[in-house]
Motif scaffolding. Structure first.
Motif, mmCIF file in Angstrom:
data_model
loop_
_atom_site.group_PDB
_atom_site.id
_atom_site.type_symbol
_atom_site.label_atom_id
_atom_site.label_comp_id
_atom_site.label_asym_id
_atom_site.label_seq_id
_atom_site.Cartn_x
_atom_site.Cartn_y
_atom_site.Cartn_z
ATOM 1 N N ARG A 25 -13.802 51.849 21.479
ATOM 2 C CA ARG A 25 -13.964 52.492 20.079
ATOM 3 C C ARG A 25 -14.252 51.407 19.116
ATOM 4 N NH1 ARG A 25 -9.191 55.372 18.713
ATOM 5 N NH2 ARG A 25 -8.294 54.622 20.723
ATOM 6 N N THR A 26 -14.856 51.824 17.956
ATOM 7 C CA THR A 26 -14.979 50.937 16.863
ATOM 8 C C THR A 26 -14.254 51.439 15.672
ATOM 9 O OG1 THR A 26 -17.129 51.882 15.806
ATOM 10 C CG2 THR A 26 -17.154 50.403 17.950
ATOM 11 N N ALA A 27 -14.362 50.578 14.583
ATOM 12 C CA ALA A 27 -13.911 50.887 13.471
ATOM 13 C C ALA A 27 -14.531 52.015 12.846
ATOM 14 C CB ALA A 27 -13.596 49.488 12.558
ATOM 15 N N ASP A 28 -15.918 51.965 12.759
ATOM 16 C CA ASP A 28 -16.609 52.688 12.425
ATOM 17 C C ASP A 28 -16.604 54.393 12.930
ATOM 18 O OD1 ASP A 28 -17.320 51.162 10.637
ATOM 19 O OD2 ASP A 28 -19.575 50.927 11.199
ATOM 20 N N GLY A 29 -15.686 54.506 14.000
ATOM 21 C CA GLY A 29 -15.668 55.782 14.577
ATOM 22 C C GLY A 29 -16.686 56.023 15.863
ATOM 23 N N LEU A 30 -17.215 55.001 16.172
ATOM 24 C CA LEU A 30 -18.146 55.252 17.267
ATOM 25 C C LEU A 30 -17.502 54.917 18.908
ATOM 26 C CD1 LEU A 30 -20.917 53.482 16.113
ATOM 27 C CD2 LEU A 30 -20.944 55.848 15.952
ATOM 28 N N THR A 31 -17.927 55.705 19.853
ATOM 29 C CA THR A 31 -17.348 55.395 21.213
ATOM 30 C C THR A 31 -18.431 54.789 22.027
ATOM 31 O OG1 THR A 31 -15.492 57.267 20.657
ATOM 32 C CG2 THR A 31 -16.257 56.672 23.090
ATOM 33 N N GLY A 32 -18.237 54.054 22.906
ATOM 34 C CA GLY A 32 -19.363 53.606 23.987
ATOM 35 C C GLY A 32 -18.622 53.776 25.334
ATOM 36 N N TYR A 33 -19.364 53.963 26.364
ATOM 37 C CA TYR A 33 -18.906 53.957 27.625
ATOM 38 C C TYR A 33 -19.775 53.270 28.441
ATOM 39 C CZ TYR A 33 -16.325 58.324 26.091
ATOM 40 O OH TYR A 33 -15.612 59.192 25.578
ATOM 41 N N GLY A 34 -18.765 52.643 29.631
ATOM 42 C CA GLY A 34 -19.539 51.612 30.584
ATOM 43 C C GLY A 34 -18.788 51.884 31.996
ATOM 44 N N ASP A 35 -19.547 51.788 33.024
ATOM 45 C CA ASP A 35 -19.104 52.013 34.450
ATOM 46 C C ASP A 35 -18.717 50.651 35.033
ATOM 47 O OD1 ASP A 35 -18.676 52.868 36.979
ATOM 48 O OD2 ASP A 35 -20.958 53.325 37.147
ATOM 49 N N ALA A 36 -17.569 50.568 35.573
ATOM 50 C CA ALA A 36 -17.365 49.332 36.496
ATOM 51 C C ALA A 36 -16.949 49.894 37.868
ATOM 52 C CB ALA A 36 -16.095 48.504 36.084
ATOM 53 N N THR A 37 -17.443 50.912 38.266
ATOM 54 C CA THR A 37 -16.868 51.255 39.686
ATOM 55 C C THR A 37 -17.430 50.334 40.910
ATOM 56 O OG1 THR A 37 -16.947 53.568 38.804
ATOM 57 C CG2 THR A 37 -16.947 53.426 41.137
ATOM 58 N N VAL A 38 -16.594 49.885 41.754
ATOM 59 C CA VAL A 38 -16.791 49.085 42.749
ATOM 60 C C VAL A 38 -16.209 49.907 43.865
ATOM 61 C CG1 VAL A 38 -16.563 46.906 44.022
ATOM 62 C CG2 VAL A 38 -16.876 46.869 41.642
ATOM 63 N N ASN A 39 -16.963 50.687 44.846
ATOM 64 C CA ASN A 39 -16.576 51.431 45.823
ATOM 65 C C ASN A 39 -15.481 50.952 46.858
ATOM 66 O OD1 ASN A 39 -16.400 53.655 47.358
ATOM 67 N ND2 ASN A 39 -18.324 53.529 48.062
ATOM 68 N N GLY A 40 -14.290 51.151 46.740
ATOM 69 C CA GLY A 40 -13.066 50.880 47.546
ATOM 70 C C GLY A 40 -12.375 49.782 46.876
ATOM 71 N N ARG A 41 -12.812 49.285 45.759
ATOM 72 C CA ARG A 41 -12.273 48.185 45.079
ATOM 73 C C ARG A 41 -11.882 48.619 43.769
ATOM 74 N NH1 ARG A 41 -11.564 47.600 49.784
ATOM 75 N NH2 ARG A 41 -11.799 45.374 50.871
#
Ligand code: GCO
Ligand code: MG
Length: 404
Positions: A25-41
């Motif tokens: 989240r940013t001070a300007d009120g924006l939201t960003g999403y990212g993926d870090a899925t490592v199957n089984g870990r």
């Protein structure tokens, strides 16, 4: 005044299977999403983000995507590896998401704009016996797919990679330890050419057919398989040998014209460069979730373009709809893009991750929502907490471990 990152949180959720999502989240009120899925870990990736990355991000300017990438990569000292690179990928994706939202543009517009109208995809068809496999392929064609990966059972074995009774294929099983599957390469090699040649005969010349050997053959076995599959005119043969011994691909290449794809387990350009510059492969399979995000994938694909190697990102259900959407933005804007794997998602995953990307008539489009176009319904996500789940392991008939 420049914007600032004010919060970095990890969302672990299991709508059908486990996903690790970074939310900035940013001070300007924006939201960003990212993926870090490592199957089984998953928990290792979540901890890396929460404990070692999130504190570094607070106060940074979200516009500085490349600088942040370099800071996390060079600054880790222990660089590369699946967990580190998945975490960097998640940050990179979230920052591209924010940049798109700041500009009011879909990310593909920031990557130079569309170079094609839609992104070709392939999906999976699997069944133990040939008649059911042909039915499964026909069903995928009826869904509109122009390219299908075909996997069948092997007589004498009880479970093999890529096949589940009942059609759908989700390799990770819930439970505290992995299940054990059996494997016999000779039995597989005796059977699979007949299966794929019969599939080709059934579908006719046009449908693109793919097959995944999932890292299980020796170089010589792989060469023999590639040659025996030439009548089936495959779009590609994937992961014929374990990816550590890259010289193996040279031997395979010398013996067959079947196109080769590899790279779903790679996490940096250094894993890809010898195979690309040596022209030992036709498709490079790195995923935005695992190989450093959009920023690093673009470098890998630019290198690949010099050698006419095409981009074909990994797209199993174990990368989240967030990074899947990101991959489609890259596909739409990358000239040497070849095909996007689209294994598909549990209905619940579509609900937890509402998205602008869409599928129609065998092709994908990222949509025109600003940023990546994938959001997270956090209230719904919270109803599906993480549950331990593992990919299987494989043992040969004599009991010794082999590659799964
Ligand atoms: C593919 C892959 C997957 C992997 C899985 C591991 O080509 O889609 O081989 O099926 O096995 O992503 O987590
Ligand atoms: Mg694969």
């Amino acid at each position: 005044m420049t914007d600032r990152i004010i919060a970095a949180d990890v969302i672990l959720t299991s709508p059908g299977r486990n996903y690790v999502t970074l939310k900035l989240r940013t001070a300007d009120g924006l939201t960003g999403y990212g993926d870090a899925t490592v199957n089984g870990r998953e928990l290792a990736a979540a901890s890396y983000l929460r404990d070692h990355v999130a504190p570094l991000l607070i106060g940074l300017d979200p516009a500085r995507i490349e600088d942040t990438w370099q800071y996390l990569y060079r600054g880790a000292y222990w660089r590369r590896g699946p967990i580190t690179m998945a975490a960097i990928s998640a940050v990179d994706l979230a920052l591209w998401d924010i940049k798109g939202k700041t500009a009011g543009l879909p990310v593909y517009q920031l990557l130079g704009g569309a170079v094609r109208d839609r992104v070709l995809s392939y999906t999976h068809a699997s069944a133990w016996e040939l008649p059911e496999l042909l039915d499964a392929i026909d069903a995928r064609r009826a869904d509109g797919f122009k390219a299908v990966r075909a996997q069948s059972g092997v007589p004498g074995l009880e479970t093999v990679y890529g096949v589940h009774a009942g059609g759908g294929y989700e390799p990770a099983k819930r439970g505290a330890v992995p299940v054990t599957e059996s494997w016999d390469t000779d039995a597989y090699l005796r059977h699979v050419p007949d299966v794929l040649n019969a599939v080709r005969e059934h579908v006719g010349p046009e449908l693109a057919l793919l097959h995944d050997a999932h890292h299980r053959l020796t170089p010589q076995q792989a060469a023999r398989l590639g040659r025996s599959l030439e009548p089936a005119n495959l779009f590609w043969l994937e992961d014929v040998t374990p990816a550590e011994n890259q010289e193996a691909l040279r031997l395979v290449r010398q013996h067959t014209t079947t196109p080769l794809a590899i790279g779903e387990v790679f996490n940096s350009i250094y894993d890809c460069k010898d195979l690309i510059t040596g022209q030992l492969i036709d498709y490079i399979r790195v995923a935005v979730a695992h190989a450093g995000g959009i920023s690093h994938l673009r470098n890998i694909f630019a290198l690949a373009d010099l050698y006419q190697v095409k981009a074909a990102p990994h797209g199993p259900s174990d990368v989240s709809p967030v990074s899947f959407g990101a991959s489609v933005h890259v596909g739409l804007s990358t000239i040497n893009f070849g095909i996007q794997e689209y294994m598909g998602y549990d209905a619940l995953a579509h609900e937890v991750f509402p998205h602008s990307w869409s599928f129609a008539d065998g092709y994908l489009h990222p949509g025109d929502a600003p940023g990546l176009g994938v959001e997270v319904d956090e209230a719904l996500a919270a109803k599906f907490p993480y549950e331990p789940a593992y990919l299987p392991v494989a043992r040969r008939l004599d009991g010794s471990m082999t590659d799964w």
